[in-house]
Write a protein that holds these residues in place. Structure first.
Motif, short mmCIF file in Angstrom:
data_model
loop_
_atom_site.label_atom_id
_atom_site.label_comp_id
_atom_site.label_asym_id
_atom_site.label_seq_id
_atom_site.Cartn_x
_atom_site.Cartn_y
_atom_site.Cartn_z
N THR A 147 71.27 24.43 9.23
CA THR A 147 70.40 23.92 10.00
C THR A 147 70.10 21.84 9.06
N ALA B 294 73.02 19.49 9.39
CA ALA B 294 73.65 20.07 11.08
C ALA B 294 72.54 17.90 11.05
N GLN C 3 69.24 14.82 20.15
CA GLN C 3 70.15 15.44 18.67
C GLN C 3 69.25 16.94 18.00
N ILE D 30 69.19 20.76 17.93
CA ILE D 30 69.05 21.95 16.48
C ILE D 30 68.10 22.52 16.38
#
Lengths: 280, 196
Positions: free
Chosen positions: A39, A42, A88, A92
């Protein structure tokens, strides 16, 4: 010949030794690799990677860690990234993020250039606004105006700010990432954040009484309240002898108020791109 | 020389920073607040003690038998730099807590001349392996002592009125110099009195 051999052996053994250590380190780095949280990785990819600090963290990495760990629930702190980043980050983390939050940009609230504003002395110190402010609040007679020495340009992480020929600075709003560093460093407070969509601005920062402002600058807001009184719905409000414009509502009265302004300091917000690039 | 004498020597008498002027960059660079100074001090102590051991072994088991002692400086640089890198990786892998405390300082020490200095001093003084190790720890403690004292002074100085041209590094160097003069009180006579 002996000496040459000695040098050769010295060279060879150092190369061998260095190579050995290098290989050892390379293997070790493979073996001892620490898996980063997916995570976090990302999120780091989603953020712009400018490490500007607008979110209040040391850099994009630490903000990503805080978001991933759940210690920071506000996902909209990354202003520079804009709507794309917010989207984004939302996908996520699996959360709906309001991407319509208005983008804020920095704007110099002063148009009193070298021709319009009176100078009380000739400043020849270093090119730094804070240094100039220490000397009798700068060389301008108006102590609220833009000194034009470009301290803000120095801290701007994306070089969106440039000096103009008439002793002011201008922000290229297309480049601005709303990090607010220029606002923090500006000693006079003439740099303020406004919504990018703003149509007009009151381009003055002078809290002096009308008479003093008029004496100091040809284009200063004298607090005459014409904008506030004649166009009560346009969002103008005069406080401290200075008119402030609130952008909550859109009202056509603003343009007329701009035309009526006796000091002509209510100006359209948009700085044309070529004007910004020609400057300085 | 007894181990106690070595300890006293490198902590007070031949303090690496204040008497030999080695490792001044972290001494000035990382002494702005006490917390980071302590972190840096412990990281240096850690690296110095390991580096003393490794370089001693390298010198006595490899360089000396092969007759390559003239290469000691450059080989020590390589060894210490890689050693610190390796230690950083190991610490990051196996002890995240220690890594948080020391990790950011470790890369700064890779090319620290104080670490290099104590490795060379060990060889020059002809110490055996345990004496080298003690000297490494002692030099690290000396560094810790100096940098923590310095950081306390600098924190205090933040609130003082310092002339503008002396702000930051200049005043830090001046106070460092005064502290070095104070440390001149520790000399060989002290050692003789202590260990006879």
């Amino acid at each position: 010949m002996d000496q040459v051999l000695r040098i050769f052996w010295g060279f060879l053994s150092t190369v061998l030794f260095g190579g050995l250590l290098g290989t050892g380190l390379a293997i070790a780095s493979r073996k001892l690799k620490v898996e980063k949280d997916e995570t976090v990785e990302a999120l780091e990819g989603a953020f712009p990677g400018l490490n500007c600090g607008a979110c209040g963290y040391a850099g994009c990495g630490s903000y990503a860690e805080a978001v991933a760990a759940g210690t920071d629930e506000d996902l909209t702190k990354c202003k520079p990234g804009g709507a794309d980043t917010l989207e984004q980050v939302g996908s996520i983390m699996g959360v709906e993020v309001d991407t319509n939050a208005a983008r804020m940009v920095a704007r110099v609230h002063c148009i009193g250039g070298s021709e319009e504003a009176v100078r009380s002395f000739n400043y020849q110190g270093i090119s730094d606004c804070t240094a100039a402010t220490v000397l009798f609040n700068g060389d301008k007679a108006c102590k609220y105006g833009c000194l034009g020495l470009g301290s803000c340009a120095g801290v701007c992480p994306v070089n969106a700010i440039s000096k103009t020929d008439n002793g002011l600075v201008v922000v290229d709003q297309d480049l601005c990432i709303s990090c607010g560093k220029c606002v923090d460093i500006c000693p006079t407070g003439v740099m303020r954040m406004i919504p990018e969509s703003a149509d007009f601005i009151v381009a003055c920062n002078s809290r002096d009484k009308g008479k003093d402002t008029k004496a100091n600058c040809k284009v200063g807001c004298i607090g005459c309240r014409i904008c506030e009184k004649k166009f009560p719905d346009a969002g103008y409000k005069v406080e401290d002898n200075l008119s402030f414009l609130s952008y909550d509502s859109k009202d056509p009265g603003r343009a007329e108020a701009a035309a009526k302004c006796p000091a002509k300091c209510i100006i359209p917000n948009k700085v044309k791109a070529e004007e910004a690039s020609n400057a300085g | 020389m007894s181990y106690f004498a070595i300890l006293i020597t490198y902590v007070f008498i031949s303090n690496l920073i204040l008497a030999q002027f080695l490792g001044l960059c972290p001494f000035i660079g990382v002494s702005k607040n006490v917390e980071s100074a302590v972190g840096m001090g412990f990281a240096v102590t850690f690296v110095m003690s390991i580096a003393s051991l490794v370089t001693w072994a390298l010198y006595h088991f490899i360089l000396l038998p092969l007759g390559l002692t003239y290469l000691q400086t450059i080989v020590f640089i390589l060894t210490i730099a890689s050693l610190v890198q390796l230690v950083e990786m190991v610490v990051q892998k196996y002890s995240p807590v220690l890594y948080k405390a020391l990790g950011i300082y470790l890369p700064l020490i890779t090319t620290n001349c104080a670490v290099m200095g104590i490795a060379l001093i060990n060889i020059q003084s002809g110490y055996n392996v345990l004496e080298s190790f003690t000297a490494g720890i002692a030099a690290g403690i000396g560094f810790l002592l100096a940098i923590v004292l310095m950081s306390a002074i600098r924190v205090q100085m933040e609130t003082e009125k310092v002339p503008r041209f002396l702000k930051g590094a200049p005043i830090a160097f001046i106070s460092g110099g005064l502290m070095a003069m104070a440390f001149m009180a520790f000399d060989k006579a002290l050692l003789n009195n202590l260990v006879g």
